[in-house]
Design a protein around this motif. Structure first.
Motif, PDB file in Angstrom:
ATOM      1  N   ASN A 108       0.859  -1.193   0.000  1.00  0.00           N
ATOM      2  CA  ASN A 108       0.000   0.000   0.000  1.00  0.00           C
ATOM      3  C   ASN A 108       0.892   1.238   0.000  1.00  0.00           C
ATOM      4  OD1 ASN A 108      -1.863  -2.008   0.415  1.00  0.00           O
ATOM      5  ND2 ASN A 108      -3.051  -0.845   1.904  1.00  0.00           N
ATOM      6  N   ALA A 109       1.590   1.409  -1.087  1.00  0.00           N
ATOM      7  CA  ALA A 109       2.632   2.429  -1.168  1.00  0.00           C
ATOM      8  C   ALA A 109       2.537   3.120  -2.523  1.00  0.00           C
ATOM      9  CB  ALA A 109       4.000   1.760  -1.031  1.00  0.00           C
ATOM     10  N   HIS A 110       3.248   4.222  -2.661  1.00  0.00           N
ATOM     11  CA  HIS A 110       3.123   5.011  -3.894  1.00  0.00           C
ATOM     12  C   HIS A 110       3.310   4.171  -5.160  1.00  0.00           C
ATOM     13  CE1 HIS A 110       3.241   8.221  -6.726  1.00  0.00           C
ATOM     14  NE2 HIS A 110       4.426   7.842  -7.131  1.00  0.00           N
ATOM     15  N   THR A 111       4.381   3.381  -5.248  1.00  0.00           N
ATOM     16  CA  THR A 111       4.565   2.575  -6.462  1.00  0.00           C
ATOM     17  C   THR A 111       4.088   1.135  -6.269  1.00  0.00           C
ATOM     18  OG1 THR A 111       6.838   1.794  -6.068  1.00  0.00           O
ATOM     19  CG2 THR A 111       6.590   3.979  -7.062  1.00  0.00           C
ATOM     20  N   GLY A 112       3.455   0.846  -5.135  1.00  0.00           N
ATOM     21  CA  GLY A 112       2.799  -0.442  -4.969  1.00  0.00           C
ATOM     22  C   GLY A 112       3.670  -1.559  -4.430  1.00  0.00           C
ATOM     23  N   SER A 113       4.865  -1.236  -3.940  1.00  0.00           N
ATOM     24  CA  SER A 113       5.672  -2.277  -3.295  1.00  0.00           C
ATOM     25  C   SER A 113       6.531  -1.649  -2.198  1.00  0.00           C
ATOM     26  CB  SER A 113       6.580  -2.993  -4.303  1.00  0.00           C
ATOM     27  OG  SER A 113       7.798  -2.290  -4.466  1.00  0.00           O
ATOM     28  N   PHE A 114       7.161  -2.526  -1.384  1.00  0.00           N
ATOM     29  CA  PHE A 114       8.007  -2.036  -0.290  1.00  0.00           C
ATOM     30  C   PHE A 114       9.257  -1.331  -0.801  1.00  0.00           C
ATOM     31  CE2 PHE A 114      10.148  -6.051  -1.172  1.00  0.00           C
ATOM     32  CZ  PHE A 114      11.485  -5.704  -1.028  1.00  0.00           C
ATOM     33  N   GLY A 134      10.920  -5.688 -11.651  1.00  0.00           N
ATOM     34  CA  GLY A 134       9.717  -4.893 -11.905  1.00  0.00           C
ATOM     35  C   GLY A 134       9.424  -3.830 -10.866  1.00  0.00           C
ATOM     36  N   ASP A 135       9.639  -4.140  -9.598  1.00  0.00           N
ATOM     37  CA  ASP A 135       9.257  -3.193  -8.548  1.00  0.00           C
ATOM     38  C   ASP A 135      10.374  -2.209  -8.200  1.00  0.00           C
ATOM     39  OD1 ASP A 135       6.687  -4.188  -8.337  1.00  0.00           O
ATOM     40  OD2 ASP A 135       7.261  -5.720  -6.891  1.00  0.00           O
ATOM     41  N   THR A 136      11.610  -2.663  -8.226  1.00  0.00           N
ATOM     42  CA  THR A 136      12.733  -1.763  -7.957  1.00  0.00           C
ATOM     43  C   THR A 136      12.765  -0.638  -8.983  1.00  0.00           C
ATOM     44  OG1 THR A 136      14.024  -3.560  -7.002  1.00  0.00           O
ATOM     45  CG2 THR A 136      15.253  -1.668  -7.768  1.00  0.00           C
ATOM     46  N   SER A 137      12.568  -0.999 -10.255  1.00  0.00           N
ATOM     47  CA  SER A 137      12.630   0.017 -11.315  1.00  0.00           C
ATOM     48  C   SER A 137      11.483   1.009 -11.187  1.00  0.00           C
ATOM     49  CB  SER A 137      12.612  -0.652 -12.690  1.00  0.00           C
ATOM     50  OG  SER A 137      11.660  -1.691 -12.736  1.00  0.00           O
ATOM     51  N   ALA A 138      10.306   0.527 -10.797  1.00  0.00           N
ATOM     52  CA  ALA A 138       9.160   1.430 -10.621  1.00  0.00           C
ATOM     53  C   ALA A 138       9.465   2.443  -9.518  1.00  0.00           C
ATOM     54  CB  ALA A 138       7.912   0.626 -10.277  1.00  0.00           C
ATOM     55  N   PRO A 140       2.822  -5.925 -17.269  1.00  0.00           N
ATOM     56  CA  PRO A 140       2.627  -4.630 -17.950  1.00  0.00           C
ATOM     57  C   PRO A 140       2.438  -3.488 -16.945  1.00  0.00           C
ATOM     58  CG  PRO A 140       1.268  -6.335 -18.958  1.00  0.00           C
ATOM     59  CD  PRO A 140       1.883  -6.952 -17.730  1.00  0.00           C
ATOM     60  N   ALA A 141       1.771  -3.786 -15.818  1.00  0.00           N
ATOM     61  CA  ALA A 141       1.571  -2.748 -14.800  1.00  0.00           C
ATOM     62  C   ALA A 141       2.915  -2.259 -14.265  1.00  0.00           C
ATOM     63  CB  ALA A 141       0.705  -3.283 -13.651  1.00  0.00           C
ATOM     64  N   GLN A 142       3.849  -3.172 -14.097  1.00  0.00           N
ATOM     65  CA  GLN A 142       5.175  -2.777 -13.592  1.00  0.00           C
ATOM     66  C   GLN A 142       5.975  -2.061 -14.676  1.00  0.00           C
ATOM     67  OE1 GLN A 142       6.375  -6.788 -12.543  1.00  0.00           O
ATOM     68  NE2 GLN A 142       6.348  -6.310 -10.365  1.00  0.00           N
ATOM     69  N   LEU A 143       5.867  -2.541 -15.911  1.00  0.00           N
ATOM     70  CA  LEU A 143       6.651  -1.974 -17.012  1.00  0.00           C
ATOM     71  C   LEU A 143       6.263  -0.522 -17.283  1.00  0.00           C
ATOM     72  CD1 LEU A 143       8.675  -2.247 -19.352  1.00  0.00           C
ATOM     73  CD2 LEU A 143       6.831  -3.246 -20.726  1.00  0.00           C
ATOM     74  N   VAL A 167       8.248   3.798 -17.462  1.00  0.00           N
ATOM     75  CA  VAL A 167       7.965   4.453 -18.746  1.00  0.00           C
ATOM     76  C   VAL A 167       7.259   5.786 -18.486  1.00  0.00           C
ATOM     77  CG1 VAL A 167       6.515   4.272 -20.821  1.00  0.00           C
ATOM     78  CG2 VAL A 167       7.945   2.327 -20.114  1.00  0.00           C
ATOM     79  N   ALA A 168       6.215   5.749 -17.641  1.00  0.00           N
ATOM     80  CA  ALA A 168       5.457   6.969 -17.351  1.00  0.00           C
ATOM     81  C   ALA A 168       6.288   7.994 -16.599  1.00  0.00           C
ATOM     82  CB  ALA A 168       4.206   6.620 -16.539  1.00  0.00           C
ATOM     83  N   ASN A 169       7.212   7.521 -15.760  1.00  0.00           N
ATOM     84  CA  ASN A 169       8.018   8.448 -14.961  1.00  0.00           C
ATOM     85  C   ASN A 169       9.254   8.962 -15.699  1.00  0.00           C
ATOM     86  OD1 ASN A 169       7.114   6.713 -11.960  1.00  0.00           O
ATOM     87  ND2 ASN A 169       6.469   8.751 -12.539  1.00  0.00           N
ATOM     88  N   GLY A 170       9.345   8.644 -16.993  1.00  0.00           N
ATOM     89  CA  GLY A 170      10.387   9.254 -17.813  1.00  0.00           C
ATOM     90  C   GLY A 170      11.752   8.611 -17.717  1.00  0.00           C
ATOM     91  N   ALA A 171      11.831   7.395 -17.181  1.00  0.00           N
ATOM     92  CA  ALA A 171      13.136   6.718 -17.105  1.00  0.00           C
ATOM     93  C   ALA A 171      13.519   6.165 -18.473  1.00  0.00           C
ATOM     94  CB  ALA A 171      13.069   5.579 -16.094  1.00  0.00           C
ATOM     95  N   LEU A 172      14.829   6.059 -18.718  1.00  0.00           N
ATOM     96  CA  LEU A 172      15.289   5.307 -19.882  1.00  0.00           C
ATOM     97  C   LEU A 172      15.086   3.831 -19.538  1.00  0.00           C
ATOM     98  CD1 LEU A 172      16.726   4.787 -22.566  1.00  0.00           C
ATOM     99  CD2 LEU A 172      18.915   5.100 -21.374  1.00  0.00           C
ATOM    100  N   THR A 173      14.107   3.202 -20.208  1.00  0.00           N
ATOM    101  CA  THR A 173      13.686   1.852 -19.848  1.00  0.00           C
ATOM    102  C   THR A 173      14.256   0.859 -20.855  1.00  0.00           C
ATOM    103  OG1 THR A 173      11.667   2.800 -18.926  1.00  0.00           O
ATOM    104  CG2 THR A 173      11.668   0.423 -19.328  1.00  0.00           C
ATOM    105  N   LEU A 174      15.190   0.027 -20.412  1.00  0.00           N
ATOM    106  CA  LEU A 174      15.849  -0.925 -21.304  1.00  0.00           C
ATOM    107  C   LEU A 174      15.264  -2.315 -21.076  1.00  0.00           C
ATOM    108  CD1 LEU A 174      19.524   0.263 -20.614  1.00  0.00           C
ATOM    109  CD2 LEU A 174      18.003   1.012 -22.468  1.00  0.00           C
TER     110      LEU A 174
END
Ligand SMILES: *Cc1c(COP(=O)(O)O)cnc(C)c1O
Ligand SMILES: [Zn+2]
Length: 444
Positions: free
Chosen positions: A119-125, A156-160, A184-187, A191-198
């Motif tokens: 229950n956190a901003h990006t959905g994980s601890f 998926g969660d660290t990058s978010a 897809p939710a994690q990916l 992407v939305a936060n403007g990171a260079l996503t490889l």
């Protein structure tokens, strides 16, 4: 800066090497071991246990500013090196501890509490650690250090989390992801936060190797949990749990483990409270792994005398699909000092456990399912007693894993029997049909 307090990096293997927290260093330069953050415990001990508890309680009331965060309300314990102006917060921490009464009754352990770290901003601890790491990077940049960007490999969660905190701080961010192996939710988060996503043709362990190589040669700061700044934020979960239990210590904490940073963070939090006298004993810890990615479990079976990395196999618990955990030796040390055990759960077991907990009003992710299923096994064996108080760490929000949920309820998980499937009943928009369905389910 919290004047009067100090923390530094120290070699985990015990060779006395120390580094300042603003140095770009992740491993001991002498022996290549991981580092850990150490605190000036004498300075912390100048406040009594009662004073710390009162201070934390008072700060919990804060409506805004750093103390409205469940990490920065423990500033002195976490990272005193960061100045207030450089704290990057999204209101992390302060998550609910839910007494899962129905679930507990069904498994014969009435006192099961679930700590909803998802229950956190990006959905994980992962937010708990990233607020500390990104704040420290912001501090370093403010002091003129050359840190042009931050990077991580992720399931998926660290990058978010990294992408969100970097976006807040205006720091460029690069994330290394195993293509097709995250939801897809994690990916879409980095992407939305403007990171260079490889998105790379590799598994997590492959991404991890590559990001270490890149950050080792370029001037990019590495944000994986081998960077022990993150652990300092994550350890606040233990403090919150005790706060929420009225400063009682649970008998057991069950936590899913992948790269194994979080289990050592949990241990550090309890050790710090114990050392400073806020609690009078330690819980036992169970680290839960998927049977598909169980290198710690295999080592546990051999009393931790040996550890062999493995190629992680496909699992629904994608966030812990890791065969060569970077924090393996930290985890082993933690388990040894907490009377620790390691348990594993199959795909069927994790799916069943999730479905059972969801019927109690939770909405569990597959990693949490691994922890819940492991708890069920320990309870059945009698290792966890009927009257034990157990806290299960729920690491992510179930909404980050929608395909797992829908596939389960629509019966589309191959090789898994959906025993508690509850798909929607499709009907014509007709009174008799609707009442018929209600009567059939609920009676009338
Ligand atoms: C990262 C993560 C884990 C594993 O934590 P480690 O520190 O890598 O052991 C478990 N569950 C979820 C949802 C995660 O994002
Ligand atoms: Zn060393």
């Amino acid at each position: 800066m919290k004047a009067g307090y100090r923390a530094w990096f120290q070699c985990f293997a015990g060779c006395d090497e120390t580094y300042e927290l603003d140095e770009v260093v992740y491993r001991c330069r002498r022996c290549d071991s991981l580092l850990e953050v150490r605190h000036d415990v004498d300075a912390l001990a100048r406040r009594s246990p009662q004073e710390w508890k009162a201070l934390f309680a008072e700060r919990r009331q804060a409506a805004s500013g750093p103390f409205s965060s469940g990490v920065w309300d423990k500033w002195e314990w976490v990272c005193p090196r960061v100045e207030e102006a450089n704290i990057v917060t999204l209101g992390e921490g302060g998550t609910p501890l839910v007494h899962a009464e129905g679930f507990g009754r069904r498994i014969g352990v009435p006192e099961v509490h679930v700590k909803l770290c998802g229950n956190a901003h990006t959905g994980s601890f992962k937010d708990l650690g990233m607020t500390v790491l990104v704040s420290m990077v912001k501090q370093m940049r403010a002091e003129g250090k050359d840190v042009p960007a931050v990077a991580c490999a992720s399931t998926g969660d660290t990058s978010a989390a990294l992408a969100a905190y970097c976006a807040r701080a205006g720091i460029p961010c690069v994330v290394f992801l195993p293509r097709g192996k995250i939801t897809p939710a994690q990916l879409v988060q980095p992407v939305a936060n403007g990171a260079l996503t490889l998105a790379l043709d590799a598994d997590f362990d492959g991404c991890m190797r590559l990001v270490q190589e890149v950050t080792g040669r370029q001037n990019i700061y590495l944000a994986n949990s081998m960077n022990s700044l993150r652990i300092e934020g994550q350890k606040t979960v233990s403090v919150e749990i005790c706060q929420q239990l009225g400063w009682q210590v649970p008998d057991w904490v069950v936590i899913p483990g992948g790269n194994l940073g979080n289990v050592s963070a949990l241990g550090l939090g309890f050790e710090m409270m114990h050392g400073l006298g806020l609690i009078d004993r330690l819980p036992r810890i169970c680290c839960a792994q998927s049977t598909q990615a169980n290198p710690l479990y295999m080592s546990y079976l051999k009393d931790f005398e040996r550890f062999e990395p493995q190629a992680a196999r496909r699992t629904l618990a994608t966030a812990i699909q890791i065969g060569n955990p970077v924090s393996i030796y930290k985890a082993i040390r933690t388990l040894k000092s907490f009377g620790g055990v390691v348990e594993q759960a199959s795909e069927q077991e994790l799916a069943d456990a999730c479905a059972l907990a969801d019927l109690d009003g939770l909405f569990t992710c597959p990693q949490t399912g691994v922890a819940l299923a492991s708890l069920i096994k320990l309870a059945r064996r009698g290792d966890i007693a009927r009257d034990d108080r157990v806290v299960v760490i729920s690491t992510a929000h179930g909404l980050k894993f929608p395909q797992f949920k829908t596939d389960y309820h629509w019966g589309g998980l191959s090789g898994i029997e959906s025993r508690r499937a509850n798909p929607p009943v499709e009907l014509p928009a007709d009174y008799d049909a609707v009442v018929g369905a209600i009567v059939e389910r609920i009676g009338g």
